[in-house]
Design a protein around this motif. Sequence first.
Motif, short mmCIF file in Angstrom:
data_model
loop_
_atom_site.label_atom_id
_atom_site.label_comp_id
_atom_site.label_asym_id
_atom_site.label_seq_id
_atom_site.Cartn_x
_atom_site.Cartn_y
_atom_site.Cartn_z
N GLY A 85 0.90 -0.72 0.45
CA GLY A 85 -0.17 0.58 0.11
C GLY A 85 1.12 1.24 -0.04
N ARG A 86 0.12 2.34 -0.01
CA ARG A 86 1.04 3.63 0.49
C ARG A 86 1.10 3.47 1.26
NH1 ARG A 86 2.59 6.95 -3.73
NH2 ARG A 86 1.70 8.66 -2.61
N SER A 87 0.85 3.98 2.12
CA SER A 87 1.04 3.74 3.30
C SER A 87 1.05 2.66 4.43
CB SER A 87 0.34 5.06 4.36
OG SER A 87 0.86 4.94 5.49
N ILE A 88 1.67 2.16 5.61
CA ILE A 88 0.77 1.06 6.52
C ILE A 88 0.17 1.47 7.34
CG2 ILE A 88 1.87 -1.46 7.16
CD1 ILE A 88 1.65 -1.51 4.20
N GLY A 89 0.59 2.35 8.77
CA GLY A 89 0.12 3.05 9.98
C GLY A 89 1.57 1.93 11.32
N ALA A 90 0.46 2.53 11.68
CA ALA A 90 1.20 2.27 12.89
C ALA A 90 1.25 1.40 13.82
CB ALA A 90 0.07 2.72 14.51
N ASN A 91 0.59 -0.31 13.06
CA ASN A 91 0.63 -0.83 12.83
C ASN A 91 1.91 -2.62 12.24
OD1 ASN A 91 -1.07 -1.74 15.64
ND2 ASN A 91 -2.51 -1.50 13.55
N VAL A 92 2.38 -1.43 11.55
CA VAL A 92 3.04 -2.16 11.05
C VAL A 92 4.65 -2.57 11.40
CG1 VAL A 92 5.28 0.11 10.91
CG2 VAL A 92 5.05 -1.32 8.82
N VAL A 93 5.25 -3.13 13.29
CA VAL A 93 5.72 -3.80 13.35
C VAL A 93 5.22 -4.76 13.32
CG1 VAL A 93 6.89 -4.37 15.06
CG2 VAL A 93 7.39 -1.81 14.47
N ARG A 94 3.91 -5.34 13.28
CA ARG A 94 2.97 -6.10 14.18
C ARG A 94 3.00 -6.77 12.70
NH1 ARG A 94 -2.35 -6.02 17.05
NH2 ARG A 94 -1.48 -3.98 16.73
N ASP A 128 12.09 -14.66 4.20
CA ASP A 128 13.30 -15.57 4.21
C ASP A 128 13.91 -15.32 6.02
OD1 ASP A 128 12.71 -17.93 2.61
OD2 ASP A 128 15.27 -16.95 1.54
N ALA A 129 13.46 -13.75 6.12
CA ALA A 129 14.47 -13.42 7.32
C ALA A 129 13.53 -13.76 8.24
CB ALA A 129 14.42 -11.79 7.28
N GLY A 130 12.08 -13.87 8.68
CA GLY A 130 11.45 -14.33 9.28
C GLY A 130 10.59 -13.58 10.10
N GLU A 131 9.92 -12.72 11.23
CA GLU A 131 9.69 -12.36 11.56
C GLU A 131 10.14 -10.91 11.87
OE1 GLU A 131 7.79 -13.28 15.57
OE2 GLU A 131 6.48 -15.14 14.53
N GLU A 132 11.13 -10.87 12.30
CA GLU A 132 12.35 -9.63 12.16
C GLU A 132 12.52 -9.00 12.03
OE1 GLU A 132 12.13 -8.34 15.41
OE2 GLU A 132 11.46 -10.41 16.27
N ARG A 133 11.99 -9.07 10.37
CA ARG A 133 12.22 -8.81 8.41
C ARG A 133 11.90 -7.31 9.08
NH1 ARG A 133 7.68 -11.68 7.98
NH2 ARG A 133 8.73 -13.84 7.06
N GLY A 134 12.50 -6.51 7.53
CA GLY A 134 12.45 -5.14 7.39
C GLY A 134 10.67 -4.93 6.58
N HIS A 135 11.06 -4.35 6.47
CA HIS A 135 10.07 -3.95 4.77
C HIS A 135 10.46 -3.13 3.57
CE1 HIS A 135 10.42 -0.42 6.89
NE2 HIS A 135 10.06 0.71 5.90
N MET A 136 9.19 -2.91 2.11
CA MET A 136 10.03 -2.40 1.38
C MET A 136 9.91 -1.53 1.07
SD MET A 136 10.72 -4.97 -2.22
CE MET A 136 11.84 -6.16 -1.96
N ILE A 137 10.27 -0.35 0.57
CA ILE A 137 9.41 0.37 -0.43
C ILE A 137 9.78 0.84 -1.63
CG2 ILE A 137 9.96 2.84 -0.57
CD1 ILE A 137 10.66 3.12 2.32
N LEU A 138 9.60 0.74 -2.44
CA LEU A 138 8.78 0.50 -3.96
C LEU A 138 8.71 2.68 -4.05
CD1 LEU A 138 7.02 -1.75 -4.72
CD2 LEU A 138 9.76 -2.28 -4.91
N ARG A 139 10.02 2.90 -5.09
CA ARG A 139 9.65 3.84 -6.47
C ARG A 139 8.92 3.71 -7.38
NH1 ARG A 139 13.30 3.64 -11.46
NH2 ARG A 139 14.33 1.27 -10.38
#
Length: 154
Positions: A85-94, A128-139
Amino acid sequence: MEKQYLVACGTDSEDGSFFTKNHFGESRWYDIWRVSPSGAAEKIDRIPNPASQANEESHEHGHDEKKPGKIAPVLKKKGVSVIMGRSIGANVVRMRRKFVVVVSRSEKTDEALAELRKRLSEVQELLDAGEERGHMILRRPGTKDPDSQKERST
């Protein structure tokens, strides 16, 4: 057999061509796309936002911030591994614990899906990184956005 990914895109538009302007959890619908390295993305399902449905039934309006996460179990049950999406919000970590989270700088779902197809190896790395993964930003296509890379959780 080629690896395929199920991607949920949050949208408010009837045809699903644009992401919702609000965050992912406030989307009216979630379109599920099958994405693979070759071939075009294929829309396979559309799910109404369960939080929105509950609000309509109870005559309440808006997204209930006190009861987040109604869509995550539904998407997991459908086999979705990526949310976009364009924004994920406060629950992004979860949400990152359950899905690969992709933030699109483009408003158009087809542009974002095309860009995502080019970066499916990075999606797999995040899975593959599992639950502690980061996130991706697409240009946006045609831009050299400096933050169009994988982000690590902090």
